[in-house]
Design a protein around this motif. Structure first.
Motif, PDB file in Angstrom:
ATOM      1  N   UNK A  72       0.743  -0.860   0.017  1.00  0.00           N
ATOM      2  CA  UNK A  72       0.162   0.089   0.326  1.00  0.00           C
ATOM      3  C   UNK A  72       0.660   1.617  -0.045  1.00  0.00           C
ATOM      4  N   UNK A  73       0.849   2.098  -0.153  1.00  0.00           N
ATOM      5  CA  UNK A  73       1.263   3.670  -1.040  1.00  0.00           C
ATOM      6  C   UNK A  73       2.693   3.249  -1.139  1.00  0.00           C
ATOM      7  N   UNK A  74       2.643   2.598  -2.488  1.00  0.00           N
ATOM      8  CA  UNK A  74       3.518   1.061  -3.092  1.00  0.00           C
ATOM      9  C   UNK A  74       4.380   3.129  -3.555  1.00  0.00           C
ATOM     10  N   UNK A  75       3.865   3.890  -3.917  1.00  0.00           N
ATOM     11  CA  UNK A  75       5.193   4.788  -4.846  1.00  0.00           C
ATOM     12  C   UNK A  75       5.725   4.567  -6.077  1.00  0.00           C
ATOM     13  N   UNK A  81     -11.915  -4.637   1.468  1.00  0.00           N
ATOM     14  CA  UNK A  81     -12.043  -5.848   1.486  1.00  0.00           C
ATOM     15  C   UNK A  81     -12.054  -6.375  -0.043  1.00  0.00           C
ATOM     16  N   UNK A  82     -12.105  -5.810  -0.660  1.00  0.00           N
ATOM     17  CA  UNK A  82     -12.678  -6.197  -2.232  1.00  0.00           C
ATOM     18  C   UNK A  82     -11.275  -6.606  -2.639  1.00  0.00           C
ATOM     19  N   UNK A  83     -10.079  -6.394  -2.115  1.00  0.00           N
ATOM     20  CA  UNK A  83      -8.885  -6.476  -2.176  1.00  0.00           C
ATOM     21  C   UNK A  83      -8.364  -7.790  -2.294  1.00  0.00           C
ATOM     22  N   UNK A  84      -7.164  -8.254  -2.510  1.00  0.00           N
ATOM     23  CA  UNK A  84      -7.391  -9.873  -1.904  1.00  0.00           C
ATOM     24  C   UNK A  84      -6.384  -9.760  -1.182  1.00  0.00           C
ATOM     25  N   UNK A  85      -6.689 -11.045  -0.362  1.00  0.00           N
ATOM     26  CA  UNK A  85      -5.572 -11.666   0.969  1.00  0.00           C
ATOM     27  C   UNK A  85      -4.148 -11.579   0.431  1.00  0.00           C
ATOM     28  N   UNK A  86      -2.751 -11.413   1.122  1.00  0.00           N
ATOM     29  CA  UNK A  86      -1.856 -11.803   0.996  1.00  0.00           C
ATOM     30  C   UNK A  86      -1.166 -11.947   2.300  1.00  0.00           C
ATOM     31  N   UNK A  87       0.052 -12.904   2.516  1.00  0.00           N
ATOM     32  CA  UNK A  87       0.908 -12.984   3.294  1.00  0.00           C
ATOM     33  C   UNK A  87       1.711 -12.455   4.379  1.00  0.00           C
ATOM     34  N   UNK A  88       1.846 -10.752   3.513  1.00  0.00           N
ATOM     35  CA  UNK A  88       3.006 -10.325   3.983  1.00  0.00           C
ATOM     36  C   UNK A  88       2.101  -8.702   3.137  1.00  0.00           C
ATOM     37  N   UNK A  89       2.315  -7.620   4.198  1.00  0.00           N
ATOM     38  CA  UNK A  89       2.021  -6.739   3.462  1.00  0.00           C
ATOM     39  C   UNK A  89       2.477  -5.192   4.086  1.00  0.00           C
ATOM     40  N   UNK A  90       2.907  -4.700   3.293  1.00  0.00           N
ATOM     41  CA  UNK A  90       3.578  -3.369   3.403  1.00  0.00           C
ATOM     42  C   UNK A  90       2.979  -2.110   3.222  1.00  0.00           C
ATOM     43  N   UNK A  91       3.110  -0.877   4.539  1.00  0.00           N
ATOM     44  CA  UNK A  91       2.193   0.134   4.385  1.00  0.00           C
ATOM     45  C   UNK A  91       3.024   1.395   4.553  1.00  0.00           C
ATOM     46  N   UNK A  92       3.556   2.208   3.326  1.00  0.00           N
ATOM     47  CA  UNK A  92       4.195   3.067   4.170  1.00  0.00           C
ATOM     48  C   UNK A  92       2.880   4.974   3.723  1.00  0.00           C
ATOM     49  N   UNK A  93       1.988   5.614   4.373  1.00  0.00           N
ATOM     50  CA  UNK A  93       1.321   5.855   4.198  1.00  0.00           C
ATOM     51  C   UNK A  93       2.400   7.164   4.632  1.00  0.00           C
ATOM     52  N   UNK A  94       1.219   8.218   3.600  1.00  0.00           N
ATOM     53  CA  UNK A  94       2.004   9.927   3.333  1.00  0.00           C
ATOM     54  C   UNK A  94       2.384  10.547   4.323  1.00  0.00           C
ATOM     55  N   UNK A  95       3.430  10.685   4.086  1.00  0.00           N
ATOM     56  CA  UNK A  95       4.058  11.482   5.402  1.00  0.00           C
ATOM     57  C   UNK A  95       4.601  13.210   5.530  1.00  0.00           C
ATOM     58  N   UNK A  96       4.324  13.674   4.735  1.00  0.00           N
ATOM     59  CA  UNK A  96       4.385  15.493   4.627  1.00  0.00           C
ATOM     60  C   UNK A  96       4.479  15.984   5.758  1.00  0.00           C
ATOM     61  N   UNK A  97       3.257  15.375   6.304  1.00  0.00           N
ATOM     62  CA  UNK A  97       2.342  16.205   7.603  1.00  0.00           C
ATOM     63  C   UNK A  97       2.854  16.266   8.827  1.00  0.00           C
ATOM     64  N   UNK A  98       3.442  14.455   9.167  1.00  0.00           N
ATOM     65  CA  UNK A  98       4.165  14.095  10.277  1.00  0.00           C
ATOM     66  C   UNK A  98       5.511  14.667   9.996  1.00  0.00           C
ATOM     67  N   UNK A  99       6.095  14.868   9.306  1.00  0.00           N
ATOM     68  CA  UNK A  99       7.584  15.362   8.969  1.00  0.00           C
ATOM     69  C   UNK A  99       7.928  16.929   9.000  1.00  0.00           C
ATOM     70  N   UNK A 100       9.463  16.713   9.667  1.00  0.00           N
ATOM     71  CA  UNK A 100      10.102  18.503  10.056  1.00  0.00           C
ATOM     72  C   UNK A 100      10.338  18.281   8.650  1.00  0.00           C
ATOM     73  N   UNK A 101      10.463  18.028   7.241  1.00  0.00           N
ATOM     74  CA  UNK A 101      11.295  18.262   6.400  1.00  0.00           C
ATOM     75  C   UNK A 101      10.961  20.035   5.203  1.00  0.00           C
ATOM     76  N   UNK A 102       9.639  19.865   6.205  1.00  0.00           N
ATOM     77  CA  UNK A 102       9.125  21.372   5.073  1.00  0.00           C
ATOM     78  C   UNK A 102       9.524  22.628   5.841  1.00  0.00           C
ATOM     79  N   UNK A 103      10.539  22.416   6.968  1.00  0.00           N
ATOM     80  CA  UNK A 103      11.298  23.463   7.934  1.00  0.00           C
ATOM     81  C   UNK A 103      10.456  23.918   8.607  1.00  0.00           C
TER      82      UNK A 103
END
Length: 514
Positions: free
Chosen positions: A7-10, A60-82
């Motif tokens: 998820x959020x694979x970029x 719920x319509x996505x297939x199930x999988x053994x392994x799941x990686x997710x990288x939710x959007x980060x800009x509003x968490x990060x200090x990188x915007x100064x």
């Protein structure tokens, strides 16, 4: 074969790392940006792709999988915007909390992880293990513990991991020459009856100067009550041996220089049609005075201020182009904010954002004056001199006129298998014959320094993408995709640990990582 969903694979950094683990097959990658999905599909043509807002999707319509990686959007968490972020909700002057829509969205995306895990549980096909990746600042979220307990309540044990990409020791993928601090929450289903061997995968190799041998270093937080932070600021690595009192050690890492294409041309600063900003020129001057090696220099609106050498890993890549390469070489910040400095290219690159904000500048160079095949091969003064012959002086030093003398002195061996060295370095073995020449020069005026910005391919190497990996789009889109990505070696080692827990089979730890 274990199936893997991203998820959020970029553009596919996490998928690349996971796919490098034996027995793992990516089956679905999802992202809201069609350009990133196009790049992902170019490299993973056999994987299904979903383009759209995952928060509004029927997971719920996505297939199930053994392994799941997710990288939710980060800009509003990060200090990188100064500016610093405070994730505890802050009231306005009227006592009401009114977070902006983008901040709400970043937080909402975190909840899509347990939402998908719950959907597979309800289908009787639970995910066996997975990882959530984000910036370390998300740990300060006021609902962090609630969110984590929600995952644990679905039948998982968890491990919170603070990891800098330059310390990920991969088996198959490329090392990341970038200092990139990130938070990883790994989880695995309790029904497995076993936990991952984190010590096997998360302890980088380091040289202990007291024990005088290479060791598998252990992470140690400066404040034992903390469980998240940045390398050197909040935690260090120590030797595991009590005999040396657990000496602080520096793990192996790749320099930023490994990501830079040194063959690309750069323009003389004095010849630029559009002059560099005064702050940028001042950073270059300061870097020239301080360093005699290449520098990666912050140029973006971030909290990082110092230019760094290319002999150590790059700082974090983000969605903006914010590092430049400056020669001697210096990496020079080019954005307008104060408080940033040129650094040598021997350091790691700093955080990469979505803007091109770092420049690369060059030192003086030597030119051969003889004819023949060597006549166009100029070289920097830090390289060895071409052959000295008896027929005359065939070397020219290109420097800036009128520069305040600041000696750049080298000892150059006459014989062919030696290398030049600084005059303040130990001399090589002396024999009964005259073996060394003394070469002196001066540092150039800033106008005579050559300067360019880092190219997308160099940023891709800093993110540890293979040169064969194709990221599509224009320059701006490529930088954004690279900056949003997960470094493949981190995904590789974390997924490897989880695969061992799921299958009960040990994987090779050493391999042939590049």
């Amino acid at each position: 074969m274990l199936t893997y969903i991203d998820f959020f694979c970029g553009a596919g950094g996490s998928s690349s790392g996971a796919a490098a683990v034996p027995g793992v097959r990516p089956v679905l990658a999802a992202n809201h940006w069609d350009r990133a999905i196009t790049s992902h599909a170019e490299n993973f043509p056999d994987t299904d792709h979903f383009t759209g807002d995952l928060h509004d999707a029927d997971v719920a319509r996505f297939p199930a999988a053994d392994l799941f990686w997710a990288s939710p959007e980060c800009p509003k968490w990060s200090n990188a915007r100064g500016k610093r972020r405070d994730f505890d909700k802050q009231p306005d002057l009227f006592g009401e909390t009114l977070p902006d829509a983008a901040t709400d969205r970043s937080r909402a995306l975190m909840w899509d992880v347990p939402r998908y895990l719950d959907s597979t549980r309800r289908r009787g096909r639970p995910v066996m293990a997975g990882v959530v990746e984000n910036v370390i600042d998300v740990r300060a979220w006021d609902l962090w513990q609630t969110w984590r307990e929600d995952i644990r309540g679905l039948g998982y044990d968890t491990r919170l991991i603070a990891l800098n990409s330059m310390h990920a020791r991969p088996v198959t993928t490329t090392w990341a020459p970038q200092s990139r601090d990130r938070l990883y929450l790994a989880y695995w289903h309790r029904s497995l009856g076993r936990a991952p061997d984190w010590g096997k995968w998360l302890r980088p190799r380091a040289w202990c100067p007291v024990c005088e041998e290479a060791v598998d270093a252990i992470q140690a937080f400066k404040n034992p009550r903390r469980d998240m932070g940045r390398y050197r600021q909040q935690y260090v690595y120590r030797c595991p041996r009590v005999a040396c009192r657990n000496t602080v050690v520096e793990p192996d890492a790749r320099p930023a220089a490994a990501a830079i294409d040194w063959t690309l041309p750069a323009e003389r600063i004095g010849d630029r049609a559009k002059p560099l900003a005064t702050a940028t020129l001042n950073r270059i001057r300061a870097g020239l005075a301080k360093y005699g090696a290449p520098l990666l220099t912050p140029a973006g609106g971030t909290w990082r201020t110092d230019a760094e050498p290319v002999t150590i890993p790059m700082p974090t890549r983000t969605t903006r182009e914010n590092d430049g390469l400056a020669v001697p070489p210096l990496l020079v910040p080019v954005e307008g904010r104060d408080g940033k400095y040129a650094t040598p290219a021997t350091s790691p690159l700093r955080t990469q954002t979505a803007r091109n904000e770092t420049g690369l500048a060059w030192l003086p160079y030597l030119i051969p004056l003889r004819g023949g095949g060597d006549k166009e091969r100029a070289r920097p003064v830090t390289d060895a001199l071409t052959t000295v012959t008896a027929s005359g002086n065939h070397h020219g030093l290109v420097t800036a006129p009128g520069f305040t003398p600041q000696e750049a002195t080298l000892l150059v061996p006459y014989y062919g298998n030696g290398t030049a060295r600084p005059a303040d370095a130990p001399l090589g073995a002396l024999t009964t014959r005259d073996r060394y020449a003394l070469v002196t020069g001066t540092l150039p005026e800033v106008d005579d320094v050559r300067f360019r910005m880092l190219e997308p391919a160099e940023i891709g190497r800093a993110m540890a993408f293979a040169d064969t990996y194709r990221v599509l789009g224009n320059k701006r889109e490529k930088v954004r995709q690279y900056g949003n990505a997960v470094t493949p070696p981190v995904a590789e080692i974390l997924v490897s640990a989880l695969v061992e827990a799921v299958t009960g089979t040990s994987l090779d730890r050493e391999g042939n990582a590049r």
